[in-house]
Structures are given as C-alpha cells and as structure tokens.
Design a protein around this motif. Structure first.
Motif, short mmCIF file in Angstrom:
data_model
loop_
_atom_site.label_atom_id
_atom_site.label_comp_id
_atom_site.label_asym_id
_atom_site.label_seq_id
_atom_site.Cartn_x
_atom_site.Cartn_y
_atom_site.Cartn_z
N UNK A 153 -1.73 2.84 -17.07
CA UNK A 153 -1.59 2.64 -16.01
C UNK A 153 -0.31 2.52 -15.50
N UNK A 154 0.55 2.88 -14.14
CA UNK A 154 1.72 2.85 -13.72
C UNK A 154 2.07 2.90 -12.39
N UNK A 161 5.41 4.32 -2.36
CA UNK A 161 4.72 4.06 -4.06
C UNK A 161 3.52 4.20 -4.14
N UNK A 162 3.21 4.79 -5.55
CA UNK A 162 2.29 5.79 -6.03
C UNK A 162 1.69 5.33 -7.32
N UNK A 163 -0.10 4.89 -7.05
CA UNK A 163 -0.32 4.10 -8.75
C UNK A 163 -1.07 4.98 -9.28
N UNK A 164 -0.80 4.85 -10.53
CA UNK A 164 -1.94 6.06 -11.47
C UNK A 164 -2.74 4.75 -12.25
N UNK A 165 -3.52 5.24 -12.52
CA UNK A 165 -4.58 4.59 -13.76
C UNK A 165 -5.00 6.48 -13.98
N UNK A 182 -3.62 -3.51 -11.30
CA UNK A 182 -3.28 -3.08 -10.73
C UNK A 182 -2.31 -3.76 -9.62
N UNK A 183 -2.64 -4.92 -9.71
CA UNK A 183 -1.44 -6.21 -9.02
C UNK A 183 -0.41 -6.25 -9.98
N UNK A 184 -0.16 -5.86 -11.26
CA UNK A 184 0.68 -6.25 -11.48
C UNK A 184 1.87 -4.72 -11.19
N UNK A 185 1.63 -3.47 -11.34
CA UNK A 185 2.29 -2.71 -10.71
C UNK A 185 2.29 -2.07 -9.37
N UNK A 186 1.73 -2.87 -8.18
CA UNK A 186 1.71 -3.13 -6.86
C UNK A 186 2.99 -4.27 -6.84
N UNK A 187 3.05 -4.74 -7.48
CA UNK A 187 3.79 -6.59 -7.89
C UNK A 187 5.64 -5.52 -7.54
N UNK A 188 6.07 -4.09 -8.63
CA UNK A 188 6.80 -3.59 -8.88
C UNK A 188 6.81 -2.94 -7.62
N UNK A 227 8.23 -10.65 -14.23
CA UNK A 227 8.08 -10.84 -12.70
C UNK A 227 7.11 -10.79 -12.12
N UNK A 228 6.03 -9.17 -13.33
CA UNK A 228 5.19 -8.66 -11.92
C UNK A 228 4.06 -8.78 -12.82
N UNK A 229 4.62 -9.33 -14.01
CA UNK A 229 2.50 -10.47 -14.80
C UNK A 229 2.75 -11.82 -13.70
N UNK A 230 3.93 -11.95 -13.62
CA UNK A 230 3.41 -13.44 -13.05
C UNK A 230 2.40 -12.90 -11.70
N UNK A 231 2.99 -12.14 -10.61
CA UNK A 231 2.34 -11.59 -9.84
C UNK A 231 0.88 -11.81 -9.96
N UNK A 232 1.15 -11.28 -10.82
CA UNK A 232 -0.46 -10.58 -10.88
C UNK A 232 -0.82 -11.76 -11.74
N UNK A 233 -0.86 -12.95 -11.94
CA UNK A 233 -1.17 -14.12 -13.10
C UNK A 233 -1.89 -14.52 -11.71
N UNK A 234 -1.18 -14.94 -10.88
CA UNK A 234 -1.10 -15.74 -9.69
C UNK A 234 -2.47 -15.25 -8.83
N UNK A 235 -2.54 -14.00 -8.15
CA UNK A 235 -3.91 -13.51 -7.83
C UNK A 235 -5.17 -13.88 -8.83
N UNK A 236 -4.81 -13.37 -9.95
CA UNK A 236 -5.71 -13.03 -11.10
C UNK A 236 -6.28 -14.18 -12.76
N UNK A 237 -5.21 -14.52 -12.39
CA UNK A 237 -4.83 -15.39 -13.79
C UNK A 237 -4.76 -14.61 -14.68
N UNK A 238 -3.52 -15.96 -15.27
CA UNK A 238 -3.14 -15.48 -16.81
C UNK A 238 -3.39 -14.49 -17.97
#
Length: 311
Positions: A153-154, A161-165, A182-188, A227-238
């Motif tokens: 996924x990228x 921007x465009x998400x691809x999986x 997906x939240x990680x990539x959206x954070x980027x 930073x993108x990991x943290x954005x995703x973890x705040x919504x869905x957990x580490x």
C-alpha cells in the motif's frame, strides 16, 4: 566584512553541532513531528547564514549592491559593518555563495520536475491497470485497488494525492489493520511529507560532500514514517499499525537474522509495541521554541552591529 566571516563560521558550527545534538537526543523518536521541525530549523539556519553572508560580501565588493542593501540606513550603520574589505576576496565569496544558491534552486527544480514526471507516468499506469468504471469521473483522490500477489500500500503525491492498495494486502489485512495502513498513508498526504523529501533530496544531491544535508535527507525519510505511524496509531491503536507493518513486510526479508541493521520496519514495529510515552505538552512547546530560535541566531549576528550603531 567581519560579520560575513562570522556568519560563515556560524553556519559551519550549526552544520556540525546540529546533527550531532539531534542524533544523540532521546526524544526524537518519541516526538517525530517536533524532530522534523528541529531538523528544518537547523538546515534553514545554515542556509540563512549563507544568504546573509552573500549579501554582506556583495555589499563589500560592489557599491551598487551596497546601496540597495543599506538604502534606508544612515551612514553610521554602514560604517559599523566595516565593508571596506579587499574587493577580490569579497567578490569571490559573494560569487561562490551565489552560485551555491543557484545550484540549490536548480537541484530543487530538478527534483520536483522529476517527481512530477514520475507521478504522471505512474498515474497513467494506474489508470491502465485500474480503469474507470462506466459513468465514473476521474478523480485523483479515489482509492485504487490493484491486482497483485505482493501485499503493498502506498500513496501517490499530487493534487490531490492518491491511495493505492494491492489485492494481496486486502486479503492479508483485516479490520483495524487495513484501516491503520490507509490512515498511515493519508497522514503522509495531509502533512505534505513529499515536499520535505523533495527539499532534503535536492540538498543532498546538490551538495553530496556536506554531511548535514545527507543526514537531513536520511532523517526526513525516517521521521516522516514515524510521524505517519503516530497519526494512524492515534485513530486505530499502536497494535493495529504494528501488526499491519509485520503483515505487509514479513515476506521481504526485513525481519530475522538476515535483515540489515539499517532496516527501518523492525525499528518502527518495536517502537510501536514499546509504546514510548509522549513528552508533556510544555516540554514539546519548549523544544519547538528552542528549535525556532536557531534560525534567529544568524539574524541576531547580522543586525547587532547596525543596532549598536543606532543605539
């Protein structure tokens, strides 16, 4: 002319001390967003020293430039900078710094143009692999699903921007793990990390012999992922994003004894599972303010002689 020399020495000092201090700091992995800001301030301070030194050197070499730089200033301010230096040395320094600035701009334009060309080619390829359905309007922000045996996924930078999986990622990831990826990539995309990578890449490619720029590029690539990991973890957990990273990368040889010490994925997974406590808001604010003061030092060095003359 002494102020220009002082600025060059100050820029060299910041270029040497800044990466060492940030490299030994223990808080950068806990607060990657603040660390990104600190690195940008260090590099901005180095570049600002060069720009200010170029302006003062050009003022010492050519009266026309001096008249433009010090146009509104009284004579005693101009005298405070002691610009009556050997014209050859002043002109040489000014020309070298100006060439460095032009080269930096050219490298940044090349980096951006190359990235845009690659994005255009990739969008055409994606449109061919995942064509629009009848009646569907072409939009850059749609989620593109590609047939593929490799889970991946990228995000494709651009406006929008465009998400691809891949279908393999959809089969392997379930529930919160897929949402976390997906939240990680959206954070980027939301943080526009692509511009940080463009700028750091341009400086590192343009000046490969300057260690601070090489370290800047390396840290940008690492910190934007944290930073993108943290954005995703705040919504869905580490745990969700950590499991997703393992699922996506377990077949790529990044885990186990054969993994290279520079592999970032195992370090990211360990960081997510270890769950380091964030710094207190007051501490983050102090670090942010301290980093913002770094580019202010060259300005202070530049304006002190003039302010003294006026005082």
């Amino acid at each position: 002319m002494m102020v220009a020399v002082a600025l060059l020495l100050l820029g060299a000092l910041i270029a040497v001390a800044g990466p060492r201090l940030l490299g030994h700091a223990r808080w950068t992995d806990r607060e990657p967003v603040v660390a990104l800001w600190a690195w940008q301030c260090v590099v901005a301070a180095v570049l600002l020293c060069c720009v200010l030194a170029m302006a003062l050197s050009a003022s010492a070499a050519w009266r026309v430039v001096r008249g433009q730089v010090f146009a509104p200033a009284p004579d005693r301010v101009v005298e405070a900078y002691a610009l009556e230096a050997p014209r050859l040395w002043a002109a040489t320094i000014a020309v070298l710094l100006a060439c460095g600035g032009l080269w930096t701009g050219a490298m940044l334009l090349r980096e951006v143009a190359g990235a845009r060309a690659r994005r255009r080619r990739r969008r055409v390829e994606l449109l061919a692999q995942a064509p629009l359905l009848p009646g569907e309007q072409q939009r850059g922000d749609r989620l593109v699903i590609l047939e593929g045996d490799r889970p991946d996924a990228w995000w494709l930078p651009g406006t929008p921007p465009q998400l691809v999986v891949t279908t393999a990622a959809l089969r392997r990831l379930e529930g919160r793990a897929l949402d976390a990826v997906l939240a990680h990539e959206q954070g980027h995309a939301r943080a526009r990390h692509d511009w940080l990578l463009y700028c750091s890449g341009a400086l590192a490619e343009g000046f490969p012999q300057v260690p601070v720029f090489a370290a800047f590029r390396t840290e940008m690539h690492r910190l934007v992922e944290l930073a993108a990991d943290d954005m995703a973890s705040r919504r869905f957990g580490r745990l969700a994003i950590a499991l997703a990273l393992v699922e996506l990368n377990e077949d790529r040889g990044v885990f186990g004894p054969a993994a290279t010490p520079q592999a970032q994925v195992p370090q990211r997974v360990h960081r997510l599972l270890a769950a380091p406590r964030r710094l207190r808001p007051v501490h983050r604010l102090r670090l942010t303010a301290a980093a913002a003061l770094i580019p202010a030092v060259p300005l202070l060095v530049t304006f002190v002689p003039g302010l003294r003359a006026l005082g």
